[in-house]
Enzyme design. Sequence first.
Site, mmCIF file in Angstrom:
data_model
loop_
_atom_site.group_PDB
_atom_site.id
_atom_site.type_symbol
_atom_site.label_atom_id
_atom_site.label_comp_id
_atom_site.label_asym_id
_atom_site.label_seq_id
_atom_site.Cartn_x
_atom_site.Cartn_y
_atom_site.Cartn_z
ATOM 1 N N GLY A 203 0.822 -1.200 0.000
ATOM 2 C CA GLY A 203 0.000 0.000 0.000
ATOM 3 C C GLY A 203 0.856 1.250 0.000
ATOM 4 O O GLY A 203 1.998 1.235 -0.453
ATOM 5 N N SER A 204 0.322 2.315 0.532
ATOM 6 C CA SER A 204 0.990 3.612 0.482
ATOM 7 C C SER A 204 2.026 3.735 1.597
ATOM 8 O O SER A 204 1.913 3.088 2.642
ATOM 9 C CB SER A 204 -0.038 4.736 0.631
ATOM 10 O OG SER A 204 -0.542 4.764 1.948
ATOM 11 N N PRO A 205 3.035 4.598 1.410
ATOM 12 C CA PRO A 205 4.002 4.843 2.492
ATOM 13 C C PRO A 205 3.335 5.348 3.773
ATOM 14 O O PRO A 205 3.766 4.995 4.874
ATOM 15 C CB PRO A 205 4.935 5.901 1.885
ATOM 16 C CG PRO A 205 4.876 5.656 0.411
ATOM 17 C CD PRO A 205 3.446 5.258 0.154
ATOM 18 N N GLY A 208 1.894 2.452 5.421
ATOM 19 C CA GLY A 208 3.016 1.594 5.783
ATOM 20 C C GLY A 208 3.618 1.989 7.124
ATOM 21 O O GLY A 208 4.027 1.127 7.927
ATOM 22 N N GLU A 225 5.619 -3.306 1.001
ATOM 23 C CA GLU A 225 5.687 -3.018 -0.433
ATOM 24 C C GLU A 225 4.914 -1.726 -0.655
ATOM 25 O O GLU A 225 3.682 -1.722 -0.633
ATOM 26 C CB GLU A 225 5.100 -4.172 -1.249
ATOM 27 C CG GLU A 225 5.837 -5.490 -1.100
ATOM 28 C CD GLU A 225 7.214 -5.488 -1.724
ATOM 29 O OE1 GLU A 225 7.600 -4.465 -2.348
ATOM 30 O OE2 GLU A 225 7.932 -6.486 -1.606
ATOM 31 N N CYS A 259 1.711 0.431 -8.706
ATOM 32 C CA CYS A 259 2.758 0.981 -7.836
ATOM 33 C C CYS A 259 4.042 1.248 -8.592
ATOM 34 O O CYS A 259 4.819 2.135 -8.214
ATOM 35 C CB CYS A 259 3.016 0.045 -6.659
ATOM 36 S SG CYS A 259 3.591 -1.605 -7.116
#
Length: 483
Positions: A203-205, A208, A225, A259
């Site tokens: 997913g997104s930072p 994350g 990831e 991504c």
Amino acid sequence: MENPAVEISALPTVNEAAIQQLFRAQKGRSEALRREVIRERSARLRKLGNWIEQNRPAIQAALQADFRKPAEETDLTEIWPSQIEIKHAIKHLRKWTKPRKVGTPMALLGTKSWVQCEPKGVCLIIAPWNYPFYLALDPLVSALAAGNCCIVKPSEITPHVAALLRRMAEELFDPAEVVVVEGDKEVATVLLRLPFDHIFFTGSPAIGKVVMRAAAEHLTSVTLELGGKSPVIVDETADLRDAAEKIVWGKCINAGQTCVAPDYLLVHENVKSDLVQHIREAIHRFYDPAGEGVAASASYARIVNKHHFERLASLLEEAQYQGATVEMGGIVEASQCFIEPTLLIGAAPNSRLMQEEIFGPLLPVQTFSTLMQATSFVNERPRPLALYVFSGSRENQKYLLQNIPAGGSCVNETILHLAHPELPFGGIGNSGIGRAHGYSGFLAFSNEKSVLKQRTGQTGIKTMYPPYNDKVKRMIGWLLAWF
């Protein structure tokens, strides 16, 4: 398209006590899986592969229902890579699980040592919405190959695929081994409170960081990831038509919701006009061959929901307000969550378009005059998940690969490194932690246990046991000097 498998009801109510009960059941079952022979793991993976083959129409229908993904694109980006991972794991599983012998240093003469992989235990997989089938299955394959139990949390943004994944798990697995738990962020929060042995998040930072903070409470290992702004660099030696086709395919597949999609384009100033023209022609060939407009194409997906559509539309509007020019595209249709493939020239470096991961079919174009200038432009930003280099010069290719850190890279291609099971996939810094796919994915869900076997009786190290008299001191001196 008739939808043979996508009948969804309201999200099932899963309370915290029920989730904890599932977790405890998997904890108990994980000890038995640890003792399984390899053929039992392989059989589990074969069942999964057979289910995918038999349910191909249902998978296509679920993706079509969630964001009008073309069936062919589902085959190419959801089903095929999932099957590749399964076949690769089955083929190599015995080799991966075999204890790996290591050499013996002279100072430890008489010992034998090896590394053996063991399952981590109970793992949590949090899957994203952009490739909701493949990005749930890929880590699941690695986790099963390594001998783990798994709870899979699919995205609520793609409910038809989430329901399909739940049905798949119910048909194939004992819930004490694999279970799919549907729900929103509240369910994810409940799951993240549990002491899993490993968490695999895609997913997104921003999310994350939330996952990593939750994992830290239990010192749980993580694979993150994430994403970021993956640049494409095209120099003056590149084959421009070839580059344009590959850039358009990489950017527009899944309507840019990938991504590792090309996020922005850096092109040498001498070939910018020619490359833009080739990109224009490639978009026409791929998505508008009849001249009816891209919106009429059956080969082009839609933005997943209204929220993400509005985010992209605002990026486009704001970039133009700040001086960017729409070179081609720019058509948006809110009722369809449709955004046309769009090239923007001259976007301000401080605009959101150039600061945030785009995750859609907008492609800003910047120019450079030297490779050093291009390198600096990329390196001033967070580390990208992917770097794409288009060049006919080996020297230029080498320079860019050596001087721009990235999670992965392609030379004269986009996206495809993601599909290679022998290539570790993952990010660096802001774009991710850890690696997935193939052997790397197997290792992510395994504990590499180090084992040293010593003989009984007199050994070299015993000559250095206390008390530390003159003889022992001389032995330690020899050890420091010669070994």
